[in-house]
Design a protein around this motif. Structure first.
Motif, PDB file in Angstrom:
ATOM      1  N   PHE A 157      -2.985   4.091  -5.071  1.00 38.58           N
ATOM      2  CA  PHE A 157      -3.089   4.498  -3.547  1.00 38.58           C
ATOM      3  C   PHE A 157      -3.394   6.111  -3.405  1.00 38.58           C
ATOM      4  CE2 PHE A 157      -0.141   0.620  -3.661  1.00 38.58           C
ATOM      5  CZ  PHE A 157      -0.862  -0.104  -2.916  1.00 38.58           C
ATOM      6  N   HIS A 158      -3.608   6.617  -4.519  1.00 36.01           N
ATOM      7  CA  HIS A 158      -4.031   7.985  -4.309  1.00 36.01           C
ATOM      8  C   HIS A 158      -5.346   8.250  -5.322  1.00 36.01           C
ATOM      9  CE1 HIS A 158       0.266   8.078  -3.605  1.00 36.01           C
ATOM     10  NE2 HIS A 158      -0.005   9.313  -2.846  1.00 36.01           N
ATOM     11  N   ARG A 159      -6.340   7.163  -5.338  1.00 32.59           N
ATOM     12  CA  ARG A 159      -7.495   7.440  -5.914  1.00 32.59           C
ATOM     13  C   ARG A 159      -8.242   8.247  -5.217  1.00 32.59           C
ATOM     14  NH1 ARG A 159      -9.731   2.403  -9.408  1.00 32.59           N
ATOM     15  NH2 ARG A 159     -11.066   4.092  -9.805  1.00 32.59           N
ATOM     16  N   TRP A 160      -8.294   8.595  -3.765  1.00 35.67           N
ATOM     17  CA  TRP A 160      -8.881   9.632  -3.024  1.00 35.67           C
ATOM     18  C   TRP A 160      -8.711  10.838  -3.594  1.00 35.67           C
ATOM     19  CZ3 TRP A 160      -5.404  12.766  -0.349  1.00 35.67           C
ATOM     20  CH2 TRP A 160      -4.316  12.047  -0.157  1.00 35.67           C
ATOM     21  N   LYS A 161      -7.836  11.246  -4.333  1.00 33.03           N
ATOM     22  CA  LYS A 161      -7.648  12.483  -5.018  1.00 33.03           C
ATOM     23  C   LYS A 161      -8.814  12.794  -5.806  1.00 33.03           C
ATOM     24  CE  LYS A 161      -3.446  13.569  -3.680  1.00 33.03           C
ATOM     25  NZ  LYS A 161      -2.938  14.552  -3.000  1.00 33.03           N
ATOM     26  N   ASN A 162      -9.500  11.661  -6.184  1.00 38.14           N
ATOM     27  CA  ASN A 162     -10.894  11.662  -6.960  1.00 38.14           C
ATOM     28  C   ASN A 162     -10.607  12.481  -8.600  1.00 38.14           C
ATOM     29  OD1 ASN A 162     -12.425  10.507  -5.157  1.00 38.14           O
ATOM     30  ND2 ASN A 162     -12.756  12.366  -4.084  1.00 38.14           N
ATOM     31  N   LEU A 163      -9.765  12.258  -9.055  1.00 44.97           N
ATOM     32  CA  LEU A 163      -9.642  12.768 -10.493  1.00 44.97           C
ATOM     33  C   LEU A 163     -10.862  12.199 -11.384  1.00 44.97           C
ATOM     34  CD1 LEU A 163      -8.506  14.189 -12.751  1.00 44.97           C
ATOM     35  CD2 LEU A 163      -6.777  12.344 -13.266  1.00 44.97           C
TER      36      LEU A 163
ATOM     37  N   SER B 279       0.821  -1.022   0.019  1.00 46.68           N
ATOM     38  CA  SER B 279       0.116   0.201   0.044  1.00 46.68           C
ATOM     39  C   SER B 279       0.872   1.150  -0.047  1.00 46.68           C
ATOM     40  CB  SER B 279      -0.816  -0.111   1.240  1.00 46.68           C
ATOM     41  OG  SER B 279      -1.711   0.890   1.026  1.00 46.68           O
ATOM     42  N   ASN B 280       1.871   1.316  -1.051  1.00 44.41           N
ATOM     43  CA  ASN B 280       2.749   2.451  -1.093  1.00 44.41           C
ATOM     44  C   ASN B 280       3.681   2.554  -0.091  1.00 44.41           C
ATOM     45  OD1 ASN B 280       3.337   4.556  -2.913  1.00 44.41           O
ATOM     46  ND2 ASN B 280       2.702   5.909  -1.536  1.00 44.41           N
ATOM     47  N   THR B 281       3.925   1.600   0.757  1.00 43.13           N
ATOM     48  CA  THR B 281       4.861   1.671   2.150  1.00 43.13           C
ATOM     49  C   THR B 281       6.042   0.593   1.671  1.00 43.13           C
ATOM     50  OG1 THR B 281       3.010   2.093   3.486  1.00 43.13           O
ATOM     51  CG2 THR B 281       5.046   1.175   4.638  1.00 43.13           C
ATOM     52  N   PRO B 282       7.223   1.361   1.488  1.00 44.80           N
ATOM     53  CA  PRO B 282       8.416   0.500   1.088  1.00 44.80           C
ATOM     54  C   PRO B 282       8.907  -0.260   2.601  1.00 44.80           C
ATOM     55  CG  PRO B 282       9.176   2.769   1.401  1.00 44.80           C
ATOM     56  CD  PRO B 282       7.477   2.617   1.471  1.00 44.80           C
ATOM     57  N   VAL B 283       9.112  -1.536   2.391  1.00 46.51           N
ATOM     58  CA  VAL B 283       9.676  -2.364   3.549  1.00 46.51           C
ATOM     59  C   VAL B 283      10.877  -2.796   3.201  1.00 46.51           C
ATOM     60  CG1 VAL B 283       9.288  -4.250   4.851  1.00 46.51           C
ATOM     61  CG2 VAL B 283       7.296  -2.752   4.169  1.00 46.51           C
ATOM     62  N   ARG B 284      11.989  -2.640   4.014  1.00 41.50           N
ATOM     63  CA  ARG B 284      13.216  -3.187   3.652  1.00 41.50           C
ATOM     64  C   ARG B 284      13.558  -4.064   5.004  1.00 41.50           C
ATOM     65  NH1 ARG B 284      17.660  -2.717   0.339  1.00 41.50           N
ATOM     66  NH2 ARG B 284      19.847  -3.120   1.596  1.00 41.50           N
ATOM     67  N   VAL B 285      13.910  -5.427   4.955  1.00 39.32           N
ATOM     68  CA  VAL B 285      14.186  -6.120   5.962  1.00 39.32           C
ATOM     69  C   VAL B 285      15.381  -5.865   6.619  1.00 39.32           C
ATOM     70  CG1 VAL B 285      14.503  -8.545   6.573  1.00 39.32           C
ATOM     71  CG2 VAL B 285      12.816  -8.022   4.775  1.00 39.32           C
ATOM     72  N   LEU B 286      16.412  -5.362   6.214  1.00 35.82           N
ATOM     73  CA  LEU B 286      17.679  -5.129   6.698  1.00 35.82           C
ATOM     74  C   LEU B 286      17.829  -3.700   7.130  1.00 35.82           C
ATOM     75  CD1 LEU B 286      20.223  -6.927   4.036  1.00 35.82           C
ATOM     76  CD2 LEU B 286      19.361  -7.900   6.205  1.00 35.82           C
ATOM     77  N   LEU B 287      16.635  -3.014   7.041  1.00 35.65           N
ATOM     78  CA  LEU B 287      16.980  -1.548   7.408  1.00 35.65           C
ATOM     79  C   LEU B 287      17.320  -1.326   8.899  1.00 35.65           C
ATOM     80  CD1 LEU B 287      16.790   1.308   6.305  1.00 35.65           C
ATOM     81  CD2 LEU B 287      14.335   1.325   7.025  1.00 35.65           C
ATOM     82  N   PRO B 288      16.642  -1.974   9.760  1.00 36.53           N
ATOM     83  CA  PRO B 288      16.998  -2.065  11.221  1.00 36.53           C
ATOM     84  C   PRO B 288      18.401  -2.333  11.559  1.00 36.53           C
ATOM     85  CG  PRO B 288      15.146  -3.231  11.122  1.00 36.53           C
ATOM     86  CD  PRO B 288      15.567  -3.051   9.686  1.00 36.53           C
ATOM     87  N   PHE B 289      18.896  -3.085  11.036  1.00 36.11           N
ATOM     88  CA  PHE B 289      20.588  -3.481  11.117  1.00 36.11           C
ATOM     89  C   PHE B 289      21.297  -2.313  10.550  1.00 36.11           C
ATOM     90  CE2 PHE B 289      17.975  -7.311  10.808  1.00 36.11           C
ATOM     91  CZ  PHE B 289      18.147  -7.857  12.135  1.00 36.11           C
ATOM     92  N   GLU B 290      21.041  -1.934   9.209  1.00 33.42           N
ATOM     93  CA  GLU B 290      21.572  -0.989   8.703  1.00 33.42           C
ATOM     94  C   GLU B 290      21.746   0.371   9.345  1.00 33.42           C
ATOM     95  OE1 GLU B 290      21.049  -2.473   4.159  1.00 33.42           O
ATOM     96  OE2 GLU B 290      19.598  -1.319   4.955  1.00 33.42           O
ATOM     97  N   LEU B 291      20.750   0.813   9.844  1.00 32.57           N
ATOM     98  CA  LEU B 291      20.591   2.204  10.643  1.00 32.57           C
ATOM     99  C   LEU B 291      21.463   2.101  11.911  1.00 32.57           C
ATOM    100  CD1 LEU B 291      16.795   3.451  10.011  1.00 32.57           C
ATOM    101  CD2 LEU B 291      18.761   4.109   8.824  1.00 32.57           C
ATOM    102  N   ILE B 292      21.232   0.881  12.507  1.00 30.07           N
ATOM    103  CA  ILE B 292      21.813   0.852  13.772  1.00 30.07           C
ATOM    104  C   ILE B 292      23.358   0.877  13.510  1.00 30.07           C
ATOM    105  CG2 ILE B 292      22.606  -0.752  15.805  1.00 30.07           C
ATOM    106  CD1 ILE B 292      19.442  -1.737  15.569  1.00 30.07           C
ATOM    107  N   ARG B 293      23.853   0.246  12.420  1.00 28.81           N
ATOM    108  CA  ARG B 293      25.208   0.104  12.180  1.00 28.81           C
ATOM    109  C   ARG B 293      25.760   1.690  11.832  1.00 28.81           C
ATOM    110  NH1 ARG B 293      25.309  -3.936   9.372  1.00 28.81           N
ATOM    111  NH2 ARG B 293      24.815  -2.891   7.123  1.00 28.81           N
ATOM    112  N   MET B 294      24.923   2.201  10.908  1.00 24.03           N
ATOM    113  CA  MET B 294      25.238   3.575  10.600  1.00 24.03           C
ATOM    114  C   MET B 294      25.227   4.649  11.737  1.00 24.03           C
ATOM    115  SD  MET B 294      23.175   4.446   7.027  1.00 24.03           S
ATOM    116  CE  MET B 294      23.674   6.029   6.968  1.00 24.03           C
ATOM    117  N   ILE B 295      24.413   4.558  12.786  1.00 26.05           N
ATOM    118  CA  ILE B 295      24.269   5.364  13.763  1.00 26.05           C
ATOM    119  C   ILE B 295      25.472   5.128  14.644  1.00 26.05           C
ATOM    120  CG2 ILE B 295      23.038   5.934  15.881  1.00 26.05           C
ATOM    121  CD1 ILE B 295      20.443   5.259  14.449  1.00 26.05           C
ATOM    122  N   LYS B 296      26.013   3.938  14.980  1.00 27.21           N
ATOM    123  CA  LYS B 296      27.121   3.651  15.576  1.00 27.21           C
ATOM    124  C   LYS B 296      28.346   3.972  15.106  1.00 27.21           C
ATOM    125  CE  LYS B 296      29.248  -0.179  18.076  1.00 27.21           C
ATOM    126  NZ  LYS B 296      29.111  -1.806  18.352  1.00 27.21           N
ATOM    127  N   ARG B 297      28.631   3.908  13.671  1.00 25.34           N
ATOM    128  CA  ARG B 297      29.786   4.073  13.058  1.00 25.34           C
ATOM    129  C   ARG B 297      30.006   5.614  12.628  1.00 25.34           C
ATOM    130  NH1 ARG B 297      30.408  -0.759   8.248  1.00 25.34           N
ATOM    131  NH2 ARG B 297      30.647  -2.336   9.589  1.00 25.34           N
TER     132      ARG B 297
END
Length: 353
Positions: free
Chosen positions: A200-206, A64-82
Motif C-alpha cells: 500500500f506504499h508502492r507510490w513511494k516508487n522505490l 487497504s492498510n485500514t484496520p477495522v474492529r467491529v466492537l470498537l464503537p461500543f468499546e470507545l463509548i463504554r470507555m468515555i462513559k466510565r
C-alpha cells in the motif's frame, strides 16, 4: 485533564503518523492522564510507555492498510462513559478509527479534535472507489463540527477544498536529530531511501529509484543505495535489484533503531524520495536535511515547501532518467552538494521553531 487519543496504530508500530501521535501523547502526559487506543498487527495488550497507557486492539480485518474492529464503537463509548475523558483526539490517514472516535465523542457530548495526516485518499488502486465514496459520505460527518489540525499547508489546502477549516501544526522533529552534529561530507557514493515497503506504499516508487540507479551505475560503478524500511514487498524489491544487476549496489537494512537511522543519514551523500502520491509532510526529508544530507524529491505534497529547489536539494520528475541525472549531478559536484547540505540544515529551522 483526562485525554483519550485514538489512532489506527501507535509507536513503535507504524511510521510518521504514529511518531507524531506519540510525541503529542508524550507532551500531553506531562501534565495530563493520557490513554491511547489503537490497532495492532501483533497481539492484543495493554502497556505503559512512559506515562502513557496504550491499549492495543486486534482488528477483525485490514482493508487497504485500514484496520477495522467491529466492537470498537461500543468499546470507545463504554470507555468515555466510565472514565469521563475531558477531550478525545483522533489521528487519521485512513478511515474507521477516527470516524468511530468522532461518532463516540459527539454521542457522549465530548470535544473531539481530528489530526489529519493525509492529502489525497486516492492512491491509484482498486480502493479508490471506496475512498471516493468515503470522502462523500462518512468523512463529511466525521469532520463536521470538529476541531481539525493539518500536519502541513498542503493538507490544509486539501481540506479547504473539501470545505473544512483547519489549523496547521507541523510534525515535530525528534530532538536527537537537532542535537546531533551534522556530517556534511558523507561516505563514498552512498544514496539513501527511507520509507515503508508495503504494497500500500508502492507510490513511494522505490522501483523507479532502482531503475534510475542502473543509469547512475554506468557512470559511477561503486554507487550504493541503502534502503531503510520494512514491509511485505521487501522480497519483491530485493529480487528486482538482483534482476537489474544491482545486487552489489543495494543494501536493504529493514527497520532500524533511531541511532542507526541517524548514522545512515549522516553517512549518505544524499536522500532520494520519488513519491507520486499524498506526501502530507515528509518527516524523513526534514530529518535528512537536519543532519546535513541534501534531498532529491518529487514535486508532490509538501515536498516542494521543505526542499528549496537547487538550494537545499533538487526537485525531480517521476522519470528514471531525470532522477538519475540529478543523482549524478550531486555525486559528481561535491562543492554544490555540500553547499546544499549546509543550506538545508539552516532551512529546517522553520519546521522546529
Amino acid at each position: 485533564m483526562r485525554v483519550l487519543l485514538v489512532a489506527p496504530y501507535f509507536y513503535p508500530e507504524g511510521g510518521g503518523l504514529e511518531r507524531y501521535a506519540y510525541k503529542m501523547a508524550k507532551e500531553l502526559s506531562e501534565e495530563n492522564e493520557v490513554v491511547v487506543v489503537c490497532a495492532t498487527k501483533l497481539y492484543e495488550r495493554t502497556e505503559k510507555i512512559g506515562n502513557i497507557k496504550v491499549i492495543r486492539k486486534k482488528p477483525n480485518l485490514i482493508i487497504s492498510n485500514t484496520p477495522v474492529r467491529v466492537l470498537l464503537p461500543f468499546e470507545l463509548i463504554r470507555m468515555i462513559k466510565r472514565q469521563n475523558f475531558d477531550v478525545i483526539i483522533a489521528h487519521t490517514p485512513v478511515p474507521f478509527f477516527a470516524d468511530v472516535a468522532s461518532f463516540a465523542a459527539k454521542l457522549m457530548g465530548k470535544p473531539i479534535t481530528i489530526v489529519y495526516h493525509t492529502g489525497e485518499l486516492k492512491k491509484g488502486s482498486w480502493t479508490d472507489v471506496l475512498a471516493g465514496f468515503y470522502e462523500r459520505t462518512v468523512e463529511k460527518m466525521t469532520l463536521r463540527n470538529t476541531k481539525i489540525i493539518s500536519v502541513s499547508r498542503y493538507v490544509q489546502r486539501i481540506l479547504g477544498r473539501k470545505g473544512f477549516h483547519s489549523k496547521v501544526e507541523y510534525p515535530k522533529i525528534d530532538e536527537a536529530f537537532i542535537l546531533e552534529r551534522p556530517d556534511f561530507r558523507g561516505d563514498g557514493n552512498t544514496v539513501l531511501f527511507v520509507g515503508q515497503l508495503g504494497r500500500f506504499h508502492r507510490w513511494k516508487n522505490l522501483d523507479l529509484l532502482l531503475r534510475a540507479l542502473v543509469l547512475v551505475k554506468r557512470e559511477i560503478p561503486d554507487v550504493k543505495l541503502v534502503v531503510i524500511g520494512g514491509g511485505d514487498l521487501i522480497g519483491y524489491y530485493t529480487k528486482l535489484a538482483e534482476d537489474l544487476g544491482l545486487e552489489g549496489n543495494v543494501e536493504f537494512l529493514g527497520r532500524v533503531s533511531r541511532e542507526r537511522l541517524i548514522s545512515s543519514y549522516k553517512s549518505a551523500k544524499l536522500l532520494v524520495l520519488p513519491s507520486s502520491k499524498s506526501e502530507a509532510f515528509g518527516m524523513v526529508v526534514v530529518e535528512a536535511l537536519a543532519l546535513g544530507t541534501p534531498a532529491i524529491v518529487s514535486r508532490v505534497g509538501e515536498f516542494p515547501v521543505i526542499v528549496d529547489d537547487k538550494k537545499s536539494g533538487l526537485l525531480a520528475r517521476l522519470d528514471e532518467r531525470d532522477i538519475a541525472e540529478k543523482i549524478l549531478f550531486l555525486l559528481e559536484d561535491e562543492k554544490m552538494r555540500r553547499k546544499m547540505a549546509v543550506t538545508g540544515r539552516k532551512a529546517i529551522k522553520r519546521f522546529i521553531s
